[in-house]
Design an enzyme around this catalytic site. Structure first.
Site, PDB file in Angstrom:
ATOM      1  N   ASP A  56     -18.506  68.189 -84.329  1.00  0.00           N
ATOM      2  CA  ASP A  56     -19.563  69.113 -85.067  1.00  0.00           C
ATOM      3  C   ASP A  56     -19.607  70.259 -85.022  1.00  0.00           C
ATOM      4  OD1 ASP A  56     -19.721  68.349 -81.895  1.00  0.00           O
ATOM      5  OD2 ASP A  56     -22.250  68.805 -83.362  1.00  0.00           O
ATOM      6  N   GLU A  57     -20.300  70.511 -86.232  1.00  0.00           N
ATOM      7  CA  GLU A  57     -20.392  71.678 -86.432  1.00  0.00           C
ATOM      8  C   GLU A  57     -19.544  73.150 -86.538  1.00  0.00           C
ATOM      9  OE1 GLU A  57     -25.864  71.452 -85.583  1.00  0.00           O
ATOM     10  OE2 GLU A  57     -24.396  72.292 -83.745  1.00  0.00           O
TER      11      GLU A  57
END
Length: 580
Positions: free
Chosen positions: A341-342
């Protein structure tokens, strides 16, 4: 896939709304007939014919089973036998509607019959059970697997109260979860949680019939897990020698989880959220130890604590594969969470090798593709199903195509954009775990942890979103009313495995663990176990308030520091605290 069970007979659909309840889903104005002898989460079917009867529990009450050699069921039997005999729960409101008679013989025993004693605690295991407590004679608990029997023992424990101990009789329960995946994500990187606190959380999960502890072990802020083949990661990346999880700690947590019917699913987030790795291996981490939000430039991370693994450095994969191999050895769970993620482009762009790659017409997506291609097949080769956060597929900035994420091997966990992203994932054919930040993020509403935050320099007192990116605070009612398959077709809904609340720990440690989790997590537990609607499809949160008050009180007496949801006056004056 979403594990949905049907009751054995439609004739039994006197859905166990609660143990003797008033009409469900209707707002009660001034009166309530809900008794305080309740089960949480509410069983799918519970019959306790009127007049409800109770008898004494024999001081020599025993539990026997045909699965004597199942070590985890044996541990559960020992635990529940002690609890049932010694808890002496005092309901907040005396159960005056229950007909207690000393003329009825005490309940002497419970017999547990297991059809498949060898069934492992894996995703989709049958957790159904039936429980019969006759007016006279022994009680019987029948389950397909030991894990269903553990759920049934919890139900029995909640049908027992008082001193001397009393037990509801003339009771029949049939029960099974609607969703197979019912979990908590706990972040132990931003702040450290001692093992004993994690064990207490797992114990509370079992009380609420939850079955997945998603352990977000590492992040940019710290690396507390001792990896035998890469000891420098924890030695240099943890907050200190007293803030580590040793292999012995992991074995203890995993064993405790199995004893309580809770799987422990490890997450080693990468390639983002890996700044702590740089303390041991600075050469494999880009933008490590930089200011996260440089003035006039692009942010290097979603929050303070920068660092991404470099997909172009071969040593990245040497270290990471050692970590993955050791983690899969430490955790027998068939799911492995890879994070993903991210990914923040500006962090990768600080590295000269990445700059050269991009200058030669390479793309950020290709960088992530390189990383996934170099790690996903390896994880699969270790006989693991890989869970990623949805970003790996749906991020506008950096993502990979579905051709690189085989649906038979990959599950996606959604946290952004509510129902829309759930729909996007399942309509693409992915099994999905729902952790919507709009409903299931338990850290929201406590403000931001960044210093020098100008948003707080106001005089009106109106912070709007509660001062945090995902505010306001997620109340138990909001969590309870969230329907995780809303707007999905029947086939799409089958791909929703279940949900997880998440406690990110920027502003949480062991001092607030219980109150941040409970009883809000209990609300999700019931909505995923038996649903949040009655047999007419009406939301039942109105009557759930009284039951949750009672359940919260019982959890507190069991040593769980759950926060209150109402003044005690409301419990003592049923219906008087309801909205008009």
């Amino acid at each position: 896939m979403g594990s949905k069970f049907n009751a054995p007979s439609l004739s039994l659909l006197v859905i166990a709304l609660c143990i003797f309840s008033s009409p469900i889903g209707k707002v009660q104005s001034a009166v309530s007939t809900t008794t305080s002898i309740t089960v949480w989460p509410q069983p799918r079917i519970l019959r306790w014919p009127s007049p409800q009867q109770a008898t004494l529990l024999s001081p020599s009450f025993t539990i026997t089973t045909n699965a004597n050699h199942h070590i985890h069921l044996a541990a559960a039997v020992t635990r529940y036998l002690r609890l049932i005999l010694t808890e002496h729960h005092r309901p907040l409101v005396p159960p005056s509607a229950v007909n207690f008679s000393t003329d009825t013989p005490p309940l002497q025993s419970l017999t547990i019959t297991i059809a498949e004693p060898a069934a492992p605690l894996h995703h989709g295991v049958d957790e159904s059970y039936s429980l019969t407590i006759p007016t006279t004679g022994p009680a019987n608990l029948t389950a397909a697997t030991p894990w269903g029997a553990i759920r049934g023992l919890e139900t029995l424990s909640q049908l027992v109260w008082g001193n001397p101990t009393r037990v509801a009789v003339g009771v029949y329960v049939w029960d099974a979860p609607i969703f197979a995946h019912r979990g908590i994500t706990l972040d132990t990187s931003r702040n450290y949680f001692p093992v004993e606190d994690i064990l207490r959380m797992i114990s509370a999960m079992s009380m609420n019939k939850m079955n997945v502890f998603h352990w977000h072990i590492t992040d940019s802020q710290s690396f507390p897990l001792v990896v035998p083949s890469e000891p420098n990661l924890a030695d240099k990346g943890s907050y200190g020698s007293d803030m580590l999880y040793s292999p012995a700690d992991v074995r203890r947590i995993v064993q405790f989880g199995l004893d309580h019917g809770v799987r422990v699913l490890p997450e080693i987030d990468s390639p983002g959220h890996t700044g702590s790795w740089a303390l041991a291996y600075p050469e494999i981490v880009t933008c490590a130890n930089m200011f996260w939000n440089p003035p006039g430039g692009e942010p290097l991370a979603a929050e303070p604590g920068t660092g991404h693994l470099n997909p172009l450095n071969p040593k990245t994969y040497t270290v990471l594969k050692n970590v993955i191999n050791d983690v899969t050895s430490l955790f027998p769970e068939p799911f492995y969470h890879g994070g993903a993620d991210e990914v923040v482009p500006a962090c990768w762009k600080t590295d000269p090798t990445v700059q050269t790659f991009l200058a030669n017409n390479g793309t950020l997506n290709q960088l992530l593709e390189t990383f996934i291609n170099s790690t996903l097949p390896y994880i699969i080769s270790l006989n693991r199903t890989v869970v990623y956060w949805e970003d790996v597929f749906v991020s506008d900035q950096v993502h990979v195509p579905s051709t690189m994420l085989p649906k038979e091997n990959v599950i996606l966990q959604t946290w952004n954009n509510g129902h829309n992203n759930t729909k996007r994932l399942v309509s693409s054919g992915y099994r999905t775990i729902v952790s919507s930040a709009d409903f299931y993020y338990l850290d929201c509403g406590h403000g931001e942890f960044v210093g020098n935050y100008s948003k707080y320099d106001i005089q009106s007192g109106n912070q709007g979103d509660g001062g945090s990116w995902c505010g306001p605070f997620k109340s138990w009612q909001l969590i309870y009313n969230y329907d995780i398959t809303y707007g999905l077709s029947e086939d799409e809904a089958k791909l929703v495995l279940g949900g997880e609340v998440a406690l990110w720990s920027e502003q949480a440690d062991q001092t607030v663990l219980d109150s941040r989790l409970w009883p809000r997590t209990s609300a999700m537990a019931e909505s995923l176990w038996s649903g949040n609607r009655d047999e007419k499809g009406v939301k039942r949160y109105a009557e759930a308030t009284d039951r949750l008050n009672e359940w919260r009180s019982r959890m507190v007496r069991r040593g769980i520091g759950a926060e209150p949801i109402q003044p005690l006056w409301c419990v003592r004056n049923p219906g008087m605290c309801n909205d008009a």
